[in-house]
Design a protein around this motif. Sequence first.
Motif, PDB file in Angstrom:
ATOM      1  N   ALA A  67       5.094  10.666  -9.835  1.00 40.91           N
ATOM      2  CA  ALA A  67       6.076  10.856  -8.763  1.00 40.91           C
ATOM      3  C   ALA A  67       5.366  11.244  -7.477  1.00 40.91           C
ATOM      4  O   ALA A  67       4.216  11.690  -7.498  1.00 40.91           O
ATOM      5  CB  ALA A  67       7.095  11.923  -9.148  1.00 40.91           C
ATOM      6  N   VAL A  93      10.234   8.812  -8.385  1.00 39.05           N
ATOM      7  CA  VAL A  93       9.819   9.195  -9.736  1.00 39.05           C
ATOM      8  C   VAL A  93       9.830   7.931 -10.594  1.00 39.05           C
ATOM      9  O   VAL A  93      10.824   7.194 -10.591  1.00 39.05           O
ATOM     10  CB  VAL A  93      10.771  10.255 -10.342  1.00 39.05           C
ATOM     11  CG1 VAL A  93      10.345  10.627 -11.766  1.00 39.05           C
ATOM     12  CG2 VAL A  93      10.833  11.500  -9.465  1.00 39.05           C
ATOM     13  N   GLU A  95      10.398   5.444 -13.488  1.00 37.33           N
ATOM     14  CA  GLU A  95      11.626   5.358 -14.281  1.00 37.33           C
ATOM     15  C   GLU A  95      11.550   6.132 -15.600  1.00 37.33           C
ATOM     16  O   GLU A  95      12.486   6.844 -15.960  1.00 37.33           O
ATOM     17  CB  GLU A  95      11.948   3.888 -14.556  1.00 37.33           C
ATOM     18  CG  GLU A  95      13.382   3.670 -14.959  1.00 37.33           C
ATOM     19  CD  GLU A  95      13.781   2.208 -14.950  1.00 37.33           C
ATOM     20  OE1 GLU A  95      14.670   1.873 -15.744  1.00 37.33           O
ATOM     21  OE2 GLU A  95      13.213   1.422 -14.171  1.00 37.33           O
ATOM     22  N   ARG A  98      12.258  10.008 -15.179  1.00 38.35           N
ATOM     23  CA  ARG A  98      13.454  10.504 -14.490  1.00 38.35           C
ATOM     24  C   ARG A  98      14.267  11.393 -15.423  1.00 38.35           C
ATOM     25  O   ARG A  98      14.155  11.308 -16.637  1.00 38.35           O
ATOM     26  CB  ARG A  98      14.289   9.335 -13.982  1.00 38.35           C
ATOM     27  CG  ARG A  98      13.547   8.598 -12.879  1.00 38.35           C
ATOM     28  CD  ARG A  98      14.296   7.436 -12.317  1.00 38.35           C
ATOM     29  NE  ARG A  98      13.409   6.745 -11.377  1.00 38.35           N
ATOM     30  CZ  ARG A  98      13.577   5.520 -10.976  1.00 38.35           C
ATOM     31  NH1 ARG A  98      14.619   4.817 -11.394  1.00 38.35           N
ATOM     32  NH2 ARG A  98      12.720   4.963 -10.151  1.00 38.35           N
ATOM     33  N   SER A 103      11.725  15.577  -9.215  1.00 44.16           N
ATOM     34  CA  SER A 103      11.956  15.545  -7.765  1.00 44.16           C
ATOM     35  C   SER A 103      12.250  16.947  -7.240  1.00 44.16           C
ATOM     36  O   SER A 103      11.841  17.293  -6.136  1.00 44.16           O
ATOM     37  CB  SER A 103      13.076  14.570  -7.398  1.00 44.16           C
ATOM     38  OG  SER A 103      14.277  14.926  -8.029  1.00 44.16           O
TER      39      SER A 103
END
Length: 153
Positions: A67, A93, A95, A98, A103
């Motif tokens: 990320a 970020v 996939e 996530r 974040s």
Amino acid sequence: MSSISIRKAVLSDLETLLELEQGVIKAERPLDPFLGKGELNYYNIPEMISNKNTHLLVAIVNNEVVASGYVRVENSKIYHKNVKHGYIGFMFVKENFRGQRISNLILDSLKNWAKENSLKELRLDVYSNNTGAIKAYERFGFTKSLVNMRTEI
């Protein structure tokens, strides 16, 4: 869940950061009919890494950059109460990573850097139809402000 660490980006991260940038563009293409065709670049990543007014971070899981995000010191409009503000961007970020609040870890670190640099305000741009990102930013404390509008002529 694997351990997540946040650190300042370095030039040896460039190849992965370029891949993350393309991830941002791929995610935003369906949201923005005004984006150009073909391969695009949003950022001058080497300049961002070396610029003292930009703090580019990466998140690391198992020695993999997963990320990114940055805050850049910008001048505010002369009529705003804060002379300068931090502008947040390049939030992405991968996939597979996530849903782990990566974040938020990046945003917390960016916010801390902004405070250490005497900034009192953070801003960012997000597509109005990117509801997932809007919800994430609102959870972090951002509120909607202006709406940017355009039309093709």
